[in-house]
Design a protein around this motif. Structure first.
Motif, PDB file in Angstrom:
ATOM      1  N   ASP A 162       0.802  -1.221   0.000  1.00 58.41           N
ATOM      2  CA  ASP A 162       0.000   0.000   0.000  1.00 58.41           C
ATOM      3  C   ASP A 162       0.841   1.280   0.000  1.00 58.41           C
ATOM      4  OD1 ASP A 162      -2.305  -1.462  -0.027  1.00 58.41           O
ATOM      5  OD2 ASP A 162      -2.506  -1.478   2.159  1.00 58.41           O
ATOM      6  N   ASP A 163       1.967   1.306   0.680  1.00 57.49           N
ATOM      7  CA  ASP A 163       2.755   2.529   0.807  1.00 57.49           C
ATOM      8  C   ASP A 163       3.857   2.614  -0.262  1.00 57.49           C
ATOM      9  OD1 ASP A 163       3.828   0.320   2.109  1.00 57.49           O
ATOM     10  OD2 ASP A 163       5.045   1.558   3.442  1.00 57.49           O
ATOM     11  N   PHE A 164       3.538   2.257  -1.469  1.00 55.57           N
ATOM     12  CA  PHE A 164       4.464   2.313  -2.595  1.00 55.57           C
ATOM     13  C   PHE A 164       4.261   3.618  -3.352  1.00 55.57           C
ATOM     14  CE2 PHE A 164       5.343   1.596  -7.116  1.00 55.57           C
ATOM     15  CZ  PHE A 164       6.662   1.189  -7.050  1.00 55.57           C
ATOM     16  N   ASN A 165       5.344   4.357  -3.583  1.00 53.02           N
ATOM     17  CA  ASN A 165       5.272   5.610  -4.326  1.00 53.02           C
ATOM     18  C   ASN A 165       5.972   5.407  -5.672  1.00 53.02           C
ATOM     19  OD1 ASN A 165       5.378   8.195  -5.371  1.00 53.02           O
ATOM     20  ND2 ASN A 165       5.801   9.132  -3.377  1.00 53.02           N
ATOM     21  N   PHE A 166       5.196   5.404  -6.729  1.00 55.62           N
ATOM     22  CA  PHE A 166       5.711   5.155  -8.074  1.00 55.62           C
ATOM     23  C   PHE A 166       6.779   6.165  -8.464  1.00 55.62           C
ATOM     24  CE2 PHE A 166       5.669   5.833 -12.659  1.00 55.62           C
ATOM     25  CZ  PHE A 166       5.786   4.542 -13.141  1.00 55.62           C
ATOM     26  N   TYR A 167       6.557   7.423  -8.151  1.00 52.17           N
ATOM     27  CA  TYR A 167       7.453   8.489  -8.607  1.00 52.17           C
ATOM     28  C   TYR A 167       8.812   8.449  -7.907  1.00 52.17           C
ATOM     29  CZ  TYR A 167       3.190  10.024 -10.790  1.00 52.17           C
ATOM     30  OH  TYR A 167       2.056  10.064 -11.549  1.00 52.17           O
ATOM     31  N   VAL A 168       8.824   8.086  -6.645  1.00 51.35           N
ATOM     32  CA  VAL A 168      10.091   7.956  -5.927  1.00 51.35           C
ATOM     33  C   VAL A 168      10.889   6.795  -6.512  1.00 51.35           C
ATOM     34  CG1 VAL A 168      11.140   7.417  -3.694  1.00 51.35           C
ATOM     35  CG2 VAL A 168       9.211   8.992  -3.813  1.00 51.35           C
ATOM     36  N   TYR A 169      10.218   5.695  -6.729  1.00 53.90           N
ATOM     37  CA  TYR A 169      10.869   4.525  -7.310  1.00 53.90           C
ATOM     38  C   TYR A 169      11.370   4.841  -8.719  1.00 53.90           C
ATOM     39  CZ  TYR A 169      11.524  -0.330  -8.791  1.00 53.90           C
ATOM     40  OH  TYR A 169      12.041  -1.504  -9.261  1.00 53.90           O
ATOM     41  N   PHE A 170      10.577   5.576  -9.501  1.00 48.02           N
ATOM     42  CA  PHE A 170      10.992   5.956 -10.849  1.00 48.02           C
ATOM     43  C   PHE A 170      12.234   6.831 -10.803  1.00 48.02           C
ATOM     44  CE2 PHE A 170      11.038   9.217 -14.153  1.00 48.02           C
ATOM     45  CZ  PHE A 170      11.204   8.416 -15.262  1.00 48.02           C
ATOM     46  N   LYS A 171      12.261   7.807  -9.902  1.00 47.49           N
ATOM     47  CA  LYS A 171      13.406   8.711  -9.830  1.00 47.49           C
ATOM     48  C   LYS A 171      14.690   7.957  -9.514  1.00 47.49           C
ATOM     49  CE  LYS A 171      15.251  12.844  -7.751  1.00 47.49           C
ATOM     50  NZ  LYS A 171      15.073  13.942  -6.843  1.00 47.49           N
ATOM     51  N   VAL A 172      14.608   7.027  -8.576  1.00 44.64           N
ATOM     52  CA  VAL A 172      15.788   6.246  -8.217  1.00 44.64           C
ATOM     53  C   VAL A 172      16.246   5.396  -9.398  1.00 44.64           C
ATOM     54  CG1 VAL A 172      16.618   4.370  -6.747  1.00 44.64           C
ATOM     55  CG2 VAL A 172      15.274   6.230  -5.759  1.00 44.64           C
ATOM     56  N   ARG A 173      15.312   4.728 -10.028  1.00 37.70           N
ATOM     57  CA  ARG A 173      15.660   3.837 -11.139  1.00 37.70           C
ATOM     58  C   ARG A 173      16.187   4.637 -12.343  1.00 37.70           C
ATOM     59  NH1 ARG A 173      11.850  -0.875 -13.627  1.00 37.70           N
ATOM     60  NH2 ARG A 173      13.287  -1.508 -15.258  1.00 37.70           N
ATOM     61  N   TYR A 174      15.550   5.748 -12.632  1.00 37.16           N
ATOM     62  CA  TYR A 174      15.977   6.563 -13.775  1.00 37.16           C
ATOM     63  C   TYR A 174      17.336   7.200 -13.527  1.00 37.16           C
ATOM     64  CZ  TYR A 174      15.799   9.962 -17.565  1.00 37.16           C
ATOM     65  OH  TYR A 174      16.079  10.702 -18.676  1.00 37.16           O
ATOM     66  N   SER A 175      17.580   7.724 -12.337  1.00 33.07           N
ATOM     67  CA  SER A 175      18.875   8.342 -12.053  1.00 33.07           C
ATOM     68  C   SER A 175      19.995   7.298 -12.090  1.00 33.07           C
ATOM     69  CB  SER A 175      18.861   9.083 -10.727  1.00 33.07           C
ATOM     70  OG  SER A 175      18.594   8.207  -9.677  1.00 33.07           O
ATOM     71  N   CYS A 176      19.736   6.084 -11.613  1.00 28.70           N
ATOM     72  CA  CYS A 176      20.733   5.015 -11.709  1.00 28.70           C
ATOM     73  C   CYS A 176      20.998   4.649 -13.170  1.00 28.70           C
ATOM     74  CB  CYS A 176      20.283   3.788 -10.932  1.00 28.70           C
ATOM     75  SG  CYS A 176      20.322   4.011  -9.159  1.00 28.70           S
TER      76      CYS A 176
END
Length: 159
Positions: free
Chosen positions: A54-68
């Motif tokens: 439930d406490d999953f934030n798509f945008y935070v995960y995207f930012k981490v994955r994209y910056s990597c």
């Protein structure tokens, strides 16, 4: 609007922010946007197959994955074995023709203001030599070195 369209619209500021932090020399703005959208679509399809907690934030995960991803691409492009593909330097006469093609309006304004300040800094003879350099004409390398040194010293005062 569809959910995926909303996601793609909302990730654009994240992509722009990551672009500022990791600038890959051979990439244009479209390259950043395209790779960001590909990663977002892959993540979206993965989330449809396997929904997270439930406490999953798509945008935070995207930012981490994209910056990597950008860091990996930067390292790949700047690898020692690919150094021969890169430009060692850009001749001054070539740089003046490139400024309006790849820069946005604010960069062009800053460029023009810097040129105006350099004109005020130089003597009349040096101004003529500077204009000759901008037009691609050949000048004596000692004169070129003196102008270059004067401009660099002026710019270093502000850095």
């Amino acid at each position: 609007m569809d959910k995926i369209e909303t996601i793609l619209k909302n990730i654009e500021p994240i992509i722009m922010n990551c672009r500022k932090k990791t600038n890959i020399p051979s990439w244009q703005l479209d390259d950043y946007l395209q790779e960001g959208m590909i990663i977002a679509l892959e993540m979206y399809h993965q989330l449809l197959l396997d929904p997270p907690d439930d406490d999953f934030n798509f945008y935070v995960y995207f930012k981490v994955r994209y910056s990597c991803f950008l860091i990996d691409q930067y390292r790949r492009n700047m690898a020692v074995k690919r150094k021969f593909d890169q430009i060692d330097y850009c001749e001054l006469s070539e740089a003046f023709y490139l400024f309006d093609q790849n820069q946005d309006v604010s960069e062009n304004v800053m460029y023009n203001l810097l040129c105006q300040e350099i004109h005020l800094l130089l003597s009349p003879e040096e101004r003529e030599l500077f204009e000759a350099l901008k037009n691609g004409q050949k000048i004596d390398r000692n004169q070129k070195f003196r102008i270059k040194k004067k401009i660099i010293e002026y710019i270093k005062r502000f850095w």
